[in-house]
Design an enzyme around this catalytic site. Sequence first.
Site, PDB file in Angstrom:
ATOM      1  N   LYS A   1       9.040   7.552 -12.390  1.00  0.00           N
ATOM      2  CA  LYS A   1       9.478   8.790 -11.733  1.00  0.00           C
ATOM      3  C   LYS A   1      10.624   9.426 -12.523  1.00  0.00           C
ATOM      4  O   LYS A   1      10.650  10.640 -12.717  1.00  0.00           O
ATOM      5  CB  LYS A   1       9.907   8.484 -10.292  1.00  0.00           C
ATOM      6  CG  LYS A   1       8.703   8.240  -9.389  1.00  0.00           C
ATOM      7  CD  LYS A   1       9.030   7.537  -8.091  1.00  0.00           C
ATOM      8  CE  LYS A   1       7.724   7.131  -7.399  1.00  0.00           C
ATOM      9  NZ  LYS A   1       7.874   6.101  -6.396  1.00  0.00           N
TER      10      LYS A   1
ATOM     11  N   GLN B   1      12.103   4.151  -2.177  1.00  0.00           N
ATOM     12  CA  GLN B   1      10.990   3.374  -2.731  1.00  0.00           C
ATOM     13  C   GLN B   1      10.619   2.227  -1.784  1.00  0.00           C
ATOM     14  O   GLN B   1      11.478   1.479  -1.332  1.00  0.00           O
ATOM     15  CB  GLN B   1      11.392   2.828  -4.117  1.00  0.00           C
ATOM     16  CG  GLN B   1      10.284   2.113  -4.866  1.00  0.00           C
ATOM     17  CD  GLN B   1       9.131   3.034  -5.258  1.00  0.00           C
ATOM     18  OE1 GLN B   1       9.329   4.188  -5.593  1.00  0.00           O
ATOM     19  NE2 GLN B   1       7.916   2.510  -5.203  1.00  0.00           N
TER      20      GLN B   1
ATOM     21  N   ASP C   1       8.110  12.582   0.133  1.00  0.00           N
ATOM     22  CA  ASP C   1       7.080  11.534   0.227  1.00  0.00           C
ATOM     23  C   ASP C   1       6.151  11.789   1.425  1.00  0.00           C
ATOM     24  O   ASP C   1       5.118  11.126   1.560  1.00  0.00           O
ATOM     25  CB  ASP C   1       7.804  10.198   0.458  1.00  0.00           C
ATOM     26  CG  ASP C   1       7.351   9.119  -0.486  1.00  0.00           C
ATOM     27  OD1 ASP C   1       6.525   9.398  -1.364  1.00  0.00           O
ATOM     28  OD2 ASP C   1       7.838   7.983  -0.334  1.00  0.00           O
TER      29      ASP C   1
HETATM   30  N1  GUN Z   1       5.525   2.423  -3.024  1.00  0.00           N
HETATM   31  C1  GUN Z   1       4.237   2.510  -3.407  1.00  0.00           C
HETATM   32  N2  GUN Z   1       3.760   3.747  -3.170  1.00  0.00           N
HETATM   33  C2  GUN Z   1       4.762   4.462  -2.639  1.00  0.00           C
HETATM   34  C3  GUN Z   1       4.894   5.812  -2.203  1.00  0.00           C
HETATM   35  O1  GUN Z   1       3.963   6.627  -2.247  1.00  0.00           O
HETATM   36  N3  GUN Z   1       6.111   6.155  -1.710  1.00  0.00           N
HETATM   37  C4  GUN Z   1       7.142   5.280  -1.636  1.00  0.00           C
HETATM   38  N4  GUN Z   1       8.306   5.710  -1.126  1.00  0.00           N
HETATM   39  N5  GUN Z   1       7.071   4.039  -2.035  1.00  0.00           N
HETATM   40  C5  GUN Z   1       5.890   3.636  -2.542  1.00  0.00           C
END
Ligand code: GUN
Length: 288
Positions: free
Chosen positions: A53, A97, A120
């Site tokens: 990211k 996350q 998200d």
């Molecule tokens: N961990 C794996 N996929 C995701 C996601 O789409 N969002 C978040 N916040 N954590 C993740």
Amino acid sequence: MAMVVNGNELSRELKAGLKDRIDALRMAGKRTPCLAVILVGENPASLSYVKGKEKACASLGMDNRMFHLKENTTQEELEHMIRKCNEDPDIDGILVQLPLPKGLDEFSAIMCIDPSKDVDGLHPINVGRLYLNNPGFAPCTPLGVMEVLKKMHCDPAGRRAVVVGRSKLVGTPVARLLQNANATVTVCHSQTHDLKYICREADILIAAVGKPKFITEDYIKEGAYVVDVGVNRLSNGHLCGDVDFEGVQAHCTAITPVPGGVGPMTITMLLMNTMKAYEEREARHGTR
Ligand code: GUN
């Protein structure tokens, strides 16, 4: 011959458009969008996702704040950090996350995120908005699936869509996006009877089951659009999807491979959501 949608290429196209918009903001002397990522602990997969990211933000010139909290962070400390990001006028999007280390309450943490910064799409306000077809933030992988369908020139309106899998992050929200796009949607799961028969009715088949090569050619309606969201690691270390690509390819109009299909779209849609959060905040508060 089926159209094979290359998610890396599609991501590059979308990111190039975003980069132009960010460059234009910078040239005009305006504030640029900023994504905050909160990571708790040292889960290796999470560390790697977060790095991805950061790299993606950097490649666009999008600002990125990374908050790495220690493994034994308390719920109060985590929620304090989220609230600080909520209040920070320079932050447009917040991503916590997942999964969080044992002992931390994910739902309670997500509830703390300002819904207008929830890029998200996990806050119940945004889940509710998706359910009501009232624009908010939708989760990134499902949004990636919708972009892939667009690339396939597949308008879901009036078509029969079958989603195999009902997870909170993928199956359930993608079904809702398809319904909002006027498809007739069936959601299947581990207890569904006659799965093969239902899948064979699908003009659009979304595979999100987490079982390697589970969807074989006998699950496919001739000419279907097939999107594979599965990411399974085989014992030989290779990645493979939920769809038996080789067997299915000859029977569909368009299909995504794994790797290199929906996977690369997730981060791209996160960046798109962050841009949307930025634009909506600027429209509310005015450009500084
Ligand atoms: N961990 C794996 N996929 C995701 C996601 O789409 N969002 C978040 N916040 N954590 C993740």
